[in-house]
Design a protein around this motif. Structure first.
Motif, PDB file in Angstrom:
ATOM      1  N   ARG A   1      12.430 -19.203  14.816  1.00 35.74           N
ATOM      2  CA  ARG A   1      11.243 -18.522  15.328  1.00 35.74           C
ATOM      3  C   ARG A   1      11.597 -17.410  16.315  1.00 35.74           C
ATOM      4  O   ARG A   1      10.753 -16.578  16.638  1.00 35.74           O
ATOM      5  N   PHE A   2      12.825 -17.428  16.793  1.00 36.24           N
ATOM      6  CA  PHE A   2      13.202 -16.527  17.875  1.00 36.24           C
ATOM      7  C   PHE A   2      14.290 -15.530  17.502  1.00 36.24           C
ATOM      8  O   PHE A   2      14.573 -14.614  18.278  1.00 36.24           O
ATOM      9  N   MET A   3      14.884 -15.683  16.333  1.00 36.92           N
ATOM     10  CA  MET A   3      15.984 -14.797  15.940  1.00 36.92           C
ATOM     11  C   MET A   3      16.213 -14.914  14.438  1.00 36.92           C
ATOM     12  O   MET A   3      15.804 -15.895  13.810  1.00 36.92           O
ATOM     13  N   PRO A   4      16.860 -13.919  13.852  1.00 39.14           N
ATOM     14  CA  PRO A   4      17.253 -14.076  12.446  1.00 39.14           C
ATOM     15  C   PRO A   4      18.317 -15.153  12.311  1.00 39.14           C
ATOM     16  O   PRO A   4      19.098 -15.383  13.242  1.00 39.14           O
ATOM     17  N   VAL A   5      18.327 -15.820  11.183  1.00 38.08           N
ATOM     18  CA  VAL A   5      19.287 -16.897  10.918  1.00 38.08           C
ATOM     19  C   VAL A   5      19.948 -16.655   9.562  1.00 38.08           C
ATOM     20  O   VAL A   5      19.267 -16.380   8.574  1.00 38.08           O
TER      21      VAL A   5
ATOM     22  N   ASN B   1      20.131  -4.885  16.120  1.00 38.75           N
ATOM     23  CA  ASN B   1      18.766  -4.970  16.640  1.00 38.75           C
ATOM     24  C   ASN B   1      18.434  -6.340  17.241  1.00 38.75           C
ATOM     25  O   ASN B   1      17.342  -6.509  17.792  1.00 38.75           O
ATOM     26  N   SER B   2      19.344  -7.297  17.137  1.00 31.90           N
ATOM     27  CA  SER B   2      19.075  -8.642  17.650  1.00 31.90           C
ATOM     28  C   SER B   2      20.228  -9.081  18.538  1.00 31.90           C
ATOM     29  O   SER B   2      21.397  -9.016  18.126  1.00 31.90           O
ATOM     30  N   ARG B   3      19.909  -9.517  19.737  1.00 36.10           N
ATOM     31  CA  ARG B   3      20.948  -9.939  20.673  1.00 36.10           C
ATOM     32  C   ARG B   3      21.440 -11.353  20.379  1.00 36.10           C
ATOM     33  O   ARG B   3      22.486 -11.764  20.876  1.00 36.10           O
ATOM     34  N   THR B   4      20.700 -12.088  19.574  1.00 40.24           N
ATOM     35  CA  THR B   4      21.127 -13.420  19.139  1.00 40.24           C
ATOM     36  C   THR B   4      20.866 -13.561  17.648  1.00 40.24           C
ATOM     37  O   THR B   4      19.861 -13.055  17.133  1.00 40.24           O
ATOM     38  N   VAL B   5      21.779 -14.244  16.963  1.00 40.46           N
ATOM     39  CA  VAL B   5      21.639 -14.505  15.527  1.00 40.46           C
ATOM     40  C   VAL B   5      22.100 -15.936  15.267  1.00 40.46           C
ATOM     41  O   VAL B   5      23.195 -16.333  15.689  1.00 40.46           O
ATOM     42  N   GLY B   6      21.272 -16.713  14.575  1.00 42.91           N
ATOM     43  CA  GLY B   6      21.653 -18.072  14.221  1.00 42.91           C
ATOM     44  C   GLY B   6      22.615 -18.087  13.042  1.00 42.91           C
ATOM     45  O   GLY B   6      22.477 -17.291  12.102  1.00 42.91           O
ATOM     46  N   LEU B   7      23.581 -18.995  13.082  1.00 45.39           N
ATOM     47  CA  LEU B   7      24.589 -19.152  12.028  1.00 45.39           C
ATOM     48  C   LEU B   7      24.528 -20.602  11.575  1.00 45.39           C
ATOM     49  O   LEU B   7      25.057 -21.498  12.228  1.00 45.39           O
TER      50      LEU B   7
END
Length: 268
Positions: free
Chosen positions: A206-210, A149-155
């Motif tokens: 604020r913009f993606m799940p991390v 569901n998210s095109r970007t994910v923080g790692l």
């Protein structure tokens, strides 16, 4: 999955730094100040490059962005320092607006934009652990549920050290810092136009799940005379000389050897 890192080595961008200058020429004079460049080179050689040279996963690319106007002596030195690391690629650009330049450089580095990739940003005076790339790949596997569901994910690897390097070796303090920039990667879906530089690092949540990993120390953030962050330059953080155990940890985790640090920072 392709892994791409971006490291700006004194690139005189318009914007993109916390230390502001009114003109490109003022920015260039600041970045190319001989004292600053010398400190940068010493840290790049003894702190940044060792960890990338010893990565347990060798399948990555570190793009080092420099200005075409970097003095030739410094340009030659940079090529000499990185010549033995096949994953490092130096890219030259004229001074321009920061965001469009870094976006173009990162997009150009993607071998297949329709496939997902992992990107990370890196400052030229910091270090990551020798298993950083390997851990990024494992983190992307962990993120599979989120990427539906998210095109970007923080790692985010939030455990590391603050450190100062000098003629007497290294002083450091183990810390936990979330979204610091160093040790922060991002999964990017195929076809997505975002890059790791599309977002201010400490606001990326604020913009993606991390996904955060606090287990092992994964980075060293250097405090020095020319940090871009005014807070880091003025830091009153109390650091302590490395214990023998920590010296061993710095070798094992970051390939940073204290004898080499002392020699480099004692020279000239």
């Amino acid at each position: 999955m392709q892994v791409i890192g971006l490291c700006r080595f004194s690139y005189p961008a318009i914007g993109g730094y916390q230390v502001e200058h009114e003109t490109v020429e003022e920015r260039r004079q600041y970045l190319y100040n001989p004292e600053r460049l010398e400190e940068r080179f010493r840290l790049f050689e003894t702190t940044t490059l060792p960890g990338f040279r010893e990565q347990t996963d060798e399948d990555f690319e570190l793009v080092v962005l420099v200005g075409e106007c970097l003095p030739q002596k410094s340009m030659d030195r940079l090529y000499d320092l990185t010549s033995g690391i096949r994953q490092v690629r130096i890219v030259k650009r004229t001074p321009a607006r920061h965001r469009p330049v870094v976006k173009e450089v990162l997009h150009s580095a993607r071998t297949d934009p329709d496939q997902p990739c992992i990107q990370f940003r890196h400052d030229d005076d910091d270090a990551v652990s020798v298993d950083f790339v390997e851990r990024l790949r494992l983190a992307a596997i962990d993120a599979k549920g989120l990427t539906r569901n998210s095109r970007t994910v923080g790692l985010d690897f939030n455990s590391g050290f603050l450190a100062r390097f000098g003629p007497d070796g290294t002083q450091a303090l183990p810390v936990f810092r979330s979204l610091l920039g160093v040790g922060l990667g991002m999964y990017i879906a195929g076809g997505c136009k975002h890059t790791i530089m599309s977002f201010t690092h400490h606001k990326i949540g604020r913009f993606m799940p991390v996904i955060s990993y606090p287990d092992a120390p994964m980075w060293v953030r250097t405090l020095n005379n020319f940090n871009d962050s005014p807070h880091a330059r003025a830091s009153k953080t109390e650091l302590s000389p490395l214990t023998p155990e920590q010296e061993g940890e710095f070798i094992a985790r970051f390939a940073i050897e204290q004898d080499r640090v002392r020699r480099a920072h004692s020279a000239g």
